[in-house]
Write a protein that holds these residues in place. Structure first.
Motif, short mmCIF file in Angstrom:
data_model
loop_
_atom_site.label_atom_id
_atom_site.label_comp_id
_atom_site.label_asym_id
_atom_site.label_seq_id
_atom_site.Cartn_x
_atom_site.Cartn_y
_atom_site.Cartn_z
N PHE A 110 -13.12 21.12 2.33
CA PHE A 110 -12.07 20.67 3.24
C PHE A 110 -11.14 19.70 2.52
O PHE A 110 -9.92 19.76 2.70
CB PHE A 110 -12.67 20.00 4.47
N GLY A 111 -11.71 18.82 1.70
CA GLY A 111 -10.89 17.87 0.96
C GLY A 111 -9.91 18.54 0.02
O GLY A 111 -8.83 18.01 -0.24
N LEU B 254 0.85 -1.18 0.00
CA LEU B 254 0.00 0.00 0.00
C LEU B 254 0.89 1.24 0.00
O LEU B 254 2.00 1.23 0.52
CB LEU B 254 -0.89 0.03 1.24
N ASN B 255 0.38 2.33 -0.55
CA ASN B 255 1.11 3.59 -0.50
C ASN B 255 0.16 4.75 -0.75
O ASN B 255 -0.84 4.62 -1.46
CB ASN B 255 2.24 3.62 -1.54
N ASP B 256 0.46 5.88 -0.14
CA ASP B 256 -0.20 7.16 -0.41
C ASP B 256 -1.72 7.10 -0.26
O ASP B 256 -2.46 7.65 -1.07
CB ASP B 256 0.17 7.65 -1.82
N LEU B 257 -2.18 6.48 0.81
CA LEU B 257 -3.62 6.43 1.07
C LEU B 257 -4.17 7.81 1.42
O LEU B 257 -5.29 8.17 1.06
CB LEU B 257 -3.92 5.45 2.19
N HIS B 258 -3.39 8.60 2.16
CA HIS B 258 -3.77 9.96 2.55
C HIS B 258 -5.16 10.00 3.19
O HIS B 258 -5.95 10.91 2.93
CB HIS B 258 -3.71 10.91 1.36
N GLY B 259 -5.44 9.03 4.02
CA GLY B 259 -6.67 9.05 4.80
C GLY B 259 -7.95 8.87 4.04
O GLY B 259 -9.03 9.14 4.57
N GLY C 108 -2.92 15.00 4.94
CA GLY C 108 -3.59 15.44 3.72
C GLY C 108 -4.90 14.72 3.52
O GLY C 108 -5.33 14.49 2.38
N SER C 109 -5.58 14.38 4.61
CA SER C 109 -6.74 13.49 4.57
C SER C 109 -8.04 14.25 4.38
O SER C 109 -8.16 15.41 4.80
CB SER C 109 -6.82 12.69 5.87
N PHE D 135 -4.51 7.13 -2.89
CA PHE D 135 -5.86 7.25 -2.31
C PHE D 135 -6.61 5.92 -2.27
O PHE D 135 -7.83 5.89 -2.26
CB PHE D 135 -6.69 8.30 -3.05
N GLY D 136 -5.89 4.79 -2.30
CA GLY D 136 -6.53 3.49 -2.25
C GLY D 136 -7.14 3.05 -3.56
O GLY D 136 -7.96 2.13 -3.58
N ARG D 137 -6.73 3.67 -4.67
CA ARG D 137 -7.26 3.26 -5.97
C ARG D 137 -6.79 1.86 -6.37
O ARG D 137 -7.46 1.17 -7.13
CB ARG D 137 -6.83 4.27 -7.04
#
Length: 514
Positions: A375-376, A10-15, A67-68, A256-258
């Motif tokens: 906010f996003g 996994l990488n760069d999920l950013h919440g 950065g979530s 981002f979980g793509r």
């Protein structure tokens, strides 16, 4: 041949707990579709673990928090850690965004505190030195066994983290050169009989053709300098990577979980080395099954933040994107960047405004736009300030973009300028004028004869991203939060509102200065 080991990376999920507003284009097939959230991701990871009879390790390469979106950030990213705890990770390495709220808050998420349990897996990084103790902040590596053969996981975090985080957040840390730090671990690992090595690297690159195409930028340089590494699980640049640098497999999934990485390695029991390595990037499509335990964490976060996030602020006539989502011109101008810079200038009454494209973390959707959507876009919590710069300082500021690629140029409002490219990384500013593009406003000259009020966020004002020209700003005034300025501004626009590319930044092959 020895055991086959699976690495699910996994990488760069950013919440990103949900797939709301996200799409993915499979780099192998070209298929584009909506993305599922972390509950779907969890179901896919668990299914792959069950399907493989041999050892399977889940790992991450950083920027899982920070950065979530609001449903995570308003809860201090605690739901994200709870989700990761459910995935059964073996180990991870920190990215730069984990430090965004400061080291104490990051360590609270890792170790627990303020009533939060912390994470149930270790972090490693060989190149983050904690000055007060003189030791690495986390262990540099982790050793485990698979089928009687030892595997070493080394962590490394992008060395430019001090430039990428708000000044002051990592003052007690030194980020060493990644290659030097990883290389220093190799004799220790060899002494322990570890010859199969995986690098969890929060640094990446860009690859045009998958699989097997050439990857550019720093991950290429790092992998080429470390031929002893069998697999590099990369991150940070938000690009899909599946290739080899020499004999080293390099993998990186979209952010981002793509998607996630599924890497298959075979171990040579005679030498203890990685004999073969290959893998795939696995899409997390929205039509997949969801894991109930992870879905419950997500639902709780959405419910807890719904009152704040669900308030409708305005209506957008279309999907407004920045360069992060492919919406920028070659010069770096985007509709979302223009909108945000306009909001900053309107709120402060400044002559001009600048904002960093990396601060815009999401698009504004078409239709009803909620506070949570805005906010996003701006989850980093920066303040909005204005200061006074001379014309010479504005020229210096724009010249400092030279270190970034074209599409990373600052978003601007209140001025337009022309830029003569030198190479793929940048060039020379040849003309700056006040006012809208298409109107020949008064020139901003590269001297100290004129002074201008300039609006920027607090990250840039403190020299973030290396924009040190702003450190010389005079008569600094605060104007509340950057997010608050955007919310108030779009609420005043005609409904539905819009933003467009207006040629505020133009690249010329020939200078036009008359």
């Amino acid at each position: 041949m020895g055991a086959e080991v699976r690495l699910l990376g996994l990488n760069d999920l950013h919440g990103h707990l949900t797939g709301r507003g996200l799409a993915y284009t499979d780099p192998y097939t070209g298929r584009t579709g909506p993305v599922g959230g972390v509950a779907t991701l969890a179901a896919m990871i668990r299914q792959r673990r069950r399907a493989h009879a041999g050892p399977t390790f889940v790992v991450h390469s950083g920027d899982m928090t920070g950065g979530s979106p609001a449903e995570a950030a308003l809860l201090r990213d605690e739901p994200v850690i709870r989700v990761l705890n459910q995935l059964g990770l073996l180990v991870g390495t920190p990215g730069n965004h984990e430090f965004g709220a400061g080291l104490p808050e990051f360590l609270r998420l890792v170790r627990g505190g303020d009533g939060f349990e912390g994470q149930n897996f270790p972090l490693i990084s060989a190149n983050i030195l904690h000055r007060p103790t003189g030791r690495t902040l986390f262990p540099p590596y982790l050793v485990t066994a698979a089928g009687g053969t030892k595997i070493g996981f080394i962590g490394a975090t992008v060395r430019f983290t001090p430039l990428l985080t708000s000044p002051g957040t990592v003052d007690d840390l030194d980020f060493l050169d990644e290659v030097d730090a990883v290389r220093a671990c190799l004799p220790e690992l060899r002494a322990q009989g570890v010859h199969a090595i995986v690098l969890l690297l929060h640094e990446g690159g860009h690859q045009q053709t998958l699989p097997g195409g050439e990857v550019s930028a720093r991950v290429n340089e790092i992998a080429a300098s470390l031929p002893e590494i069998g697999v590099v699980m990369a991150a940070h640049t938000h690009h899909s990577i599946h290739t080899y640098v020499g004999n080293t497999l390099v993998m990186q999934a979209a952010p981002f979980g793509r998607a996630f990485c599924d890497v298959r390695i075979t171990l040579d029991p005679r030498t203890g080395r990685i004999a073969t390595a290959d893998g795939e990037l696995v899409p997390v499509w929205a039509d997949g099954a969801a894991e109930p335990d992870v879905a419950a964490i997500v639902d709780h976060a959405l419910t807890a933040t719904a009152e704040a996030t669900g308030r409708v602020v305005a209506v957008s006539s279309r999907h407004l994107v920045s360069g992060r989502d492919g919406g920028a011109t070659h010069a770096g101008e985007s509709p979302l960047g223009n909108l945000l810079a306009d909001a900053m200038r309107a709120t402060t009454g400044a002559h001009v405004a600048f904002t960093n494209p990396g601060g815009m973390r999401a698009a504004i959707p078409a239709g009803a736009v909620t506070w949570g959507d805005l906010f996003g876009v701006l989850p980093s919590g920066n303040d909005l300030i204005s200061c006074t710069l001379t014309g010479a300082q504005i020229w210096e500021l724009l010249a400092q973009q030279r270190r970034h690629r074209f599409r990373r140029n600052l978003a601007v409002s209140g001025l337009h300028y022309r830029y003569r490219p030198h190479d793929e990384h940048g060039g020379e500013v040849v003309e700056i004028r006040l006012g809208p593009a298409g109107q020949r406003g008064a020139p901003i000259r590269p001297d100290a004869s004129q002074r201008y009020r300039v609006a920027v966020n607090s990250f840039l004002a403190a020299g973030g991203d290396g924009y040190r020209a702003l450190l010389g700003g005079a008569e600094v005034v605060g104007h509340g939060s950057e997010l608050g300025a955007l919310v108030e501004y779009v609420a005043t626009l005609p409904s539905p509102f819009d933003a467009a590319i207006e040629d505020r930044i133009v690249y010329d092959r020939v200078a036009k200065t008359n």
